[in-house]
Motif scaffolding. Structure first.
Motif, mmCIF file in Angstrom:
data_model
loop_
_atom_site.group_PDB
_atom_site.id
_atom_site.type_symbol
_atom_site.label_atom_id
_atom_site.label_comp_id
_atom_site.label_asym_id
_atom_site.label_seq_id
_atom_site.Cartn_x
_atom_site.Cartn_y
_atom_site.Cartn_z
ATOM 1 N N GLY A 19 3.786 0.084 0.141
ATOM 2 C CA GLY A 19 2.666 -0.606 -0.506
ATOM 3 C C GLY A 19 2.905 -1.022 -1.951
ATOM 4 O O GLY A 19 2.005 -1.561 -2.586
ATOM 5 N N THR A 24 7.592 -6.034 -7.343
ATOM 6 C CA THR A 24 6.796 -5.362 -8.381
ATOM 7 C C THR A 24 7.661 -4.389 -9.165
ATOM 8 O O THR A 24 7.635 -4.350 -10.398
ATOM 9 C CB THR A 24 5.612 -4.604 -7.744
ATOM 10 N N LYS A 123 -9.367 4.774 -11.516
ATOM 11 C CA LYS A 123 -10.187 3.584 -11.255
ATOM 12 C C LYS A 123 -10.984 3.140 -12.474
ATOM 13 O O LYS A 123 -11.671 2.122 -12.430
ATOM 14 C CB LYS A 123 -11.172 3.880 -10.112
ATOM 15 N N GLU A 167 -2.494 -3.502 -14.893
ATOM 16 C CA GLU A 167 -2.444 -4.463 -13.776
ATOM 17 C C GLU A 167 -1.021 -4.846 -13.395
ATOM 18 O O GLU A 167 -0.736 -5.181 -12.247
ATOM 19 C CB GLU A 167 -3.270 -5.709 -14.105
ATOM 20 N N PHE A 170 0.607 -3.476 -10.220
ATOM 21 C CA PHE A 170 0.233 -3.810 -8.835
ATOM 22 C C PHE A 170 -0.157 -5.263 -8.603
ATOM 23 O O PHE A 170 -0.404 -5.661 -7.462
ATOM 24 C CB PHE A 170 -0.915 -2.898 -8.369
ATOM 25 N N ASP A 173 1.074 -7.307 -5.741
ATOM 26 C CA ASP A 173 0.774 -6.798 -4.400
ATOM 27 C C ASP A 173 -0.724 -6.752 -4.080
ATOM 28 O O ASP A 173 -1.096 -6.772 -2.913
ATOM 29 C CB ASP A 173 1.348 -5.382 -4.248
ATOM 30 N N TYR A 174 -1.551 -6.664 -5.106
ATOM 31 C CA TYR A 174 -2.997 -6.507 -4.897
ATOM 32 C C TYR A 174 -3.762 -7.333 -5.924
ATOM 33 O O TYR A 174 -3.278 -7.545 -7.043
ATOM 34 C CB TYR A 174 -3.420 -5.035 -5.042
ATOM 35 N N ALA A 175 -4.979 -7.736 -5.555
ATOM 36 C CA ALA A 175 -5.846 -8.428 -6.505
ATOM 37 C C ALA A 175 -6.310 -7.429 -7.568
ATOM 38 O O ALA A 175 -6.328 -6.220 -7.312
ATOM 39 C CB ALA A 175 -7.061 -9.014 -5.774
ATOM 40 N N ASP A 178 -8.615 -4.849 -6.526
ATOM 41 C CA ASP A 178 -8.128 -3.945 -5.473
ATOM 42 C C ASP A 178 -7.268 -2.806 -6.019
ATOM 43 O O ASP A 178 -6.401 -2.280 -5.311
ATOM 44 C CB ASP A 178 -7.344 -4.730 -4.418
ATOM 45 N N ARG A 179 -7.526 -2.422 -7.245
ATOM 46 C CA ARG A 179 -6.784 -1.292 -7.814
ATOM 47 C C ARG A 179 -6.869 -0.048 -6.921
ATOM 48 O O ARG A 179 -5.873 0.669 -6.785
ATOM 49 C CB ARG A 179 -7.291 -0.975 -9.226
ATOM 50 N N LYS A 181 -6.703 0.170 -3.758
ATOM 51 C CA LYS A 181 -5.678 0.072 -2.704
ATOM 52 C C LYS A 181 -4.307 0.441 -3.271
ATOM 53 O O LYS A 181 -3.479 1.066 -2.590
ATOM 54 C CB LYS A 181 -5.632 -1.358 -2.129
ATOM 55 N N TYR A 182 -4.039 0.020 -4.506
ATOM 56 C CA TYR A 182 -2.777 0.387 -5.172
ATOM 57 C C TYR A 182 -2.721 1.907 -5.365
ATOM 58 O O TYR A 182 -1.680 2.536 -5.138
ATOM 59 C CB TYR A 182 -2.654 -0.346 -6.510
#
Ligand SMILES: [Fe+2]
Length: 207
Positions: A19, A24, A123, A167, A170, A173-175, A178-179, A181-182
Motif C-alpha cells: 500500500g 512514493t 489523523k 502528505e 502518501f 498513492d492516496y488522496a 484518505d490519510r 487509508k495510508y
C-alpha cells in the motif's frame, strides 16, 4: 574550517511495501537525503559563523535563523531514519506478542487502546508525525503529535514508533483526505521486532 560531524544518508531496503508504492518511497528517500544535505550545510555554516570565537554582532540575526532551520532539518533527518527503520517488507500487521505489545498493554491497558490513540494522533489535521515515545525512567510509553519535525518531541524520551503523516508520505498513492487509508497501509508494514528493539528495559514495560 571543516566540521568533525557530517552525516551520510542511510539506505533502506523497502521496495515492495504493502500500500506504499516504490514510486512514493523513491521520492521520499530523495526528500530524506535533502534533510541530510541541509543538516550538513547548516552545521557548516554555523561553524563558519562562530569561527571558534565570539559571534559577530552583525551576524546574530542570520545565526538565529540558520540555527532555527538547523533544528527543522536535523529533526527531519532523524525522524525519517526512524520512520523508514520501523517498516519492513512482508509485514504481518498487528503484533501477536512481543515486547512492544506488552508495553502497550501495560501503559494503555490494551494494544487496541494504544493503537486507537496512535492512529487518531496520526489523523490530526496539520503537517507532522505521530510518535510513540518511551519514558526511560519508568518504561512507560506515550503517544505524541510532532508538528513539522521539531515541535512536540519529548526531551529525553526514546522514540519507539514513528509515522510520517506529511502528505508527501502518501500523496502518490492516496488522496489527501484518505490519510486513514495510508495509516492502515503503514500499520501493515511495521517491523515490530525493530520497534520492540528500541524499547529499553527500564521499569517493567518492555521487560
Ligand atoms: Fe517525510
Amino acid at each position: 574550517m571543516g566540521l568533525k560531524t557530517t552525516y551520510t544518508a542511510k539506505t533502506f531496503d523497502l521496495s515492495g511495501l504493502n500500500g506504499i508504492s516504490d514510486e512514493t518511497l523513491a521520492m521520499h528517500f530523495k526528500l530524506y537525503e535533502g534533510y541530510v544535505t541541509n543538516t550538513n550545510t547548516y552545521n557548516q555554516r554555523i561553524a563558519d559563523m562562530i569561527g571558534g570565537g565570539e559571534l559577530d554582532a552583525t551576524k546574530v540575526a542570520a545565526f538565529s535563523e540558520i540555527k532555527r532551520r538547523f533544528g527543522f532539518e536535523y529533526n527531519g533527518m532523524v525522524l525519517h531514519e526512524l520512520y523508514f527503520g520501523n517498516m519492513m517488507k512482508d509485514g504481518t500487521g498487528d503484533p501477536t506478542g512481543g515486547a512492544f505489545k506488552a508495553a502497550a498493554e501495560e501503559s494503555f491497558g490494551s494494544y487496541e487502546i494504544w493503537k486507537a490513540d496512535f492512529v487518531n494522533t496520526g489523523k490530526m489535521r496539520g503537517v507532522g508525525w505521530a510518535a510513540t515515545y518511551q519514558d526511560p525512567s519508568n518504561g512507560q510509553i506515550s503517544n505524541h503529535w510532532i508538528n513539522l519535525h521539531e515541535t512536540g518531541n519529548v526531551a529525553g524520551y526514546t522514540p519507539i514508533l514513528i509515522m510520517d503523516v506529511w502528505e508527501h508520505a502518501f500523496i502518490k498513492d492516496y488522496a489527501p483526505a484518505d490519510r486513514p487509508k495510508y495509516i492502515e497501509a503503514f500499520f501493515s508494514n511495521i517491523d515490530w521486532d525493530a520497534v520492540s528493539g528500541r524499547l529499553s528495559k527500564a521499569g517493567s514495560a518492555g521487560a
